[in-house]
Design an enzyme around this catalytic site. Structure first.
Site, PDB file in Angstrom:
ATOM      1  N   ARG A  80      -2.448  38.959  75.851  1.00 10.97           N
ATOM      2  CA  ARG A  80      -1.927  39.644  74.669  1.00 10.97           C
ATOM      3  C   ARG A  80      -2.934  39.586  73.526  1.00 10.97           C
ATOM      4  O   ARG A  80      -3.054  40.546  72.751  1.00 10.97           O
ATOM      5  CB  ARG A  80      -0.579  39.040  74.258  1.00 10.97           C
ATOM      6  N   LYS A 183      -0.333  41.636  67.927  1.00 10.64           N
ATOM      7  CA  LYS A 183       0.109  40.498  67.104  1.00 10.64           C
ATOM      8  C   LYS A 183      -0.899  40.337  65.971  1.00 10.64           C
ATOM      9  O   LYS A 183      -1.776  39.475  66.016  1.00 10.64           O
ATOM     10  CB  LYS A 183       0.215  39.236  67.966  1.00 10.64           C
ATOM     11  N   GLU A 219      13.230  45.131  66.606  1.00  9.49           N
ATOM     12  CA  GLU A 219      13.257  43.684  66.833  1.00  9.49           C
ATOM     13  C   GLU A 219      13.730  42.929  65.600  1.00  9.49           C
ATOM     14  O   GLU A 219      14.058  43.525  64.569  1.00  9.49           O
ATOM     15  CB  GLU A 219      11.934  43.157  67.386  1.00  9.49           C
TER      16      GLU A 219
HETATM   17  C1  PLP Z   1       5.073  36.633  68.496  1.00  7.85           C
HETATM   18  C2  PLP Z   1       6.139  37.624  68.267  1.00  7.85           C
HETATM   19  C3  PLP Z   1       7.302  37.682  69.047  1.00  7.85           C
HETATM   20  C4  PLP Z   1       7.633  36.662  70.097  1.00  7.85           C
HETATM   21  O1  PLP Z   1       6.779  36.655  71.190  1.00  7.85           O
HETATM   22  P1  PLP Z   1       6.730  35.396  72.152  1.00  7.85           P
HETATM   23  O2  PLP Z   1       5.606  35.713  73.078  1.00  7.85           O
HETATM   24  O3  PLP Z   1       8.017  35.298  72.844  1.00  7.85           O
HETATM   25  O4  PLP Z   1       6.460  34.218  71.291  1.00  7.85           O
HETATM   26  C5  PLP Z   1       8.204  38.709  68.803  1.00  7.85           C
HETATM   27  N1  PLP Z   1       7.993  39.619  67.828  1.00  7.85           N
HETATM   28  C6  PLP Z   1       6.895  39.575  67.052  1.00  7.85           C
HETATM   29  C7  PLP Z   1       6.733  40.597  66.009  1.00  7.85           C
HETATM   30  C8  PLP Z   1       5.934  38.588  67.241  1.00  7.85           C
HETATM   31  O5  PLP Z   1       4.855  38.560  66.449  1.00  7.85           O
END
Ligand code: PLP
Length: 341
Positions: A80, A183, A219
């Site tokens: 990722r 991210k 989300e």
């Molecule tokens: C990091 C993140 C998540 C959660 O991802 P995980 O891999 O489960 O920790 C969900 N939404 C956003 C916007 C994120 O930055």
């Protein structure tokens, strides 16, 4: 081991002994370096500071029942970070470098790794930034990749207890063809106002809708959304959400439990039909949701009891955390043991 009140650690920054760093210069990555400084010297014109060339990751190390130190699905985080790096045109840290850096950062700070049974774990924060000076908008030629760690307790103060969240149409986190799947800090900058609004009104988080039609759930702040109904695990499919590794894991476990899994659009009105809903991510694993208030229409959606998470949510939580702590089999090879003690 450090003498800390492990069970009452919050989710906040805490200094540990070392972090690791690696520089990308002249088209290649250098050697991993160890530092005991919490600061980085950075050029005033670095692209990370001006044009948001940065990405981060979040994963955890757990001290298992057998005393061994476990990483959960680090390779997914490495992939990722590569995806995020590509998304904002940064040099990609190779997977082996990512792993070595994570492993080193954890093992160098072993005395901060919470003991088994405390509920606390070690949060690992890999960070990639553009460090080269540019004043025109273009990608940097130089990058810095670093990993630091800190011991953390549960993300939400009350642990595995239901919270309330709110929907607002006044802010978007990410555009349909924007940076939502990466991210990157920019998405977080875009989320601060709505998160603040949610907190001011007593909610744990804001829930984002799709930016185009404002009809579908995207989300929940820094966590993915899921819902349970008719023996089905439902989670939004969208081009503007972050593909959560916790969510992927829960989907697999739900299948194992004989449930159907649906990744599809989830309209706000459908909330009325769900038995259980929750948010999921590395920090909290699962945050059960008791109530969602639509801040614009004032409509309220209520799920289960305010004190106790629903039965399916609880089972999913227990199954996943049992793998984290080495209490259950790891049938999918999610765990990497980095220290045989
Ligand atoms: C990091 C993140 C998540 C959660 O991802 P995980 O891999 O489960 O920790 C969900 N939404 C956003 C916007 C994120 O930055």
């Amino acid at each position: 081991m450090k003498e800390l009140d492990w069970s009452n650690l919050g989710f906040g920054y805490r200094k540990t002994n070392y972090n690791v760093r690696c520089y990308y210069r002249d088209g290649k990555w250098g050697e991993l370096e160890i530092s005991s400084s919490e600061y980085i010297p950075i050029h005033i014109s670095a692209t990370a500071l001006h044009y948001g060339q940065e990405a981060f990751e979040g994963l955890k190390a757990y001290r298992g029942k057998d005393g061994k130190i476990r990483l959960f699905r680090w390779e997914d985080n490495a992939n990722r970070m590569i995806h995020s790096a590509k998304g904002v045109l940064m040099a990609e840290p190779p997977k082996e470098l990512f792993f070595e850096a994570v492993k080193k950062a954890v093992l160098l700070n072993k005395e901060f790794l919470p003991p088994y049974g405390s509920g606390a774990s070690m949060y690992i924060r890999p960070l990639l930034i553009g460090t080269g000076p540019e004043i025109g908008v273009k990608p940097s030629k130089e990058y810095m990749f670093m990993v630091f760690v800190l011991p953390v307790g549960p993300y939400f103060k009350n642990g595995f207890k239901p919270v309330n969240m709110m929907i607002t149409r006044s802010y978007d986190r990410a555009a349909p063809l924007g940076t939502g799947t990466y991210k990157v800090g920019g998405n977080y900058a875009a989320s601060l106002q709505s998160m603040e609004l949610a907190h001011e009104n007593g909610f744990a988080s804001a829930i984002y809708l799709d930016a185009k039609e404002k009809k579908y759930i995207d989300e929940c702040g820094p966590a993915n959304f899921f819902a349970i109904k008719d023996n089905t695990y439902i989670t939004p499919k969208s081009t503007s959400i972050l593909d959560s590794i916790t969510n992927r894991s829960l989907q697999k476990l739900a299948e194992d439990m004989g449930m159907k899994v649906e990744r599809r659009k989830v309209a706000v009105e459908e909330l009325e039909t769900f038995d259980e809903v929750g948010a999921c991510g590395t920090a909290a694993v699962i945050t059960p949701i008791h109530k969602i208030v639509d801040f614009d229409t004032k409509k309220e959606y209520v799920f289960g009891s305010p004190d106790t998470p629903g039965p399916v949510t609880t089972k999913l939580y227990e199954k996943l955390t049992a793998i984290h702590w080495g209490e259950a089999e790891d049938p999918y090879g999610w765990i990497t043991i980095i220290d045989e003690e």
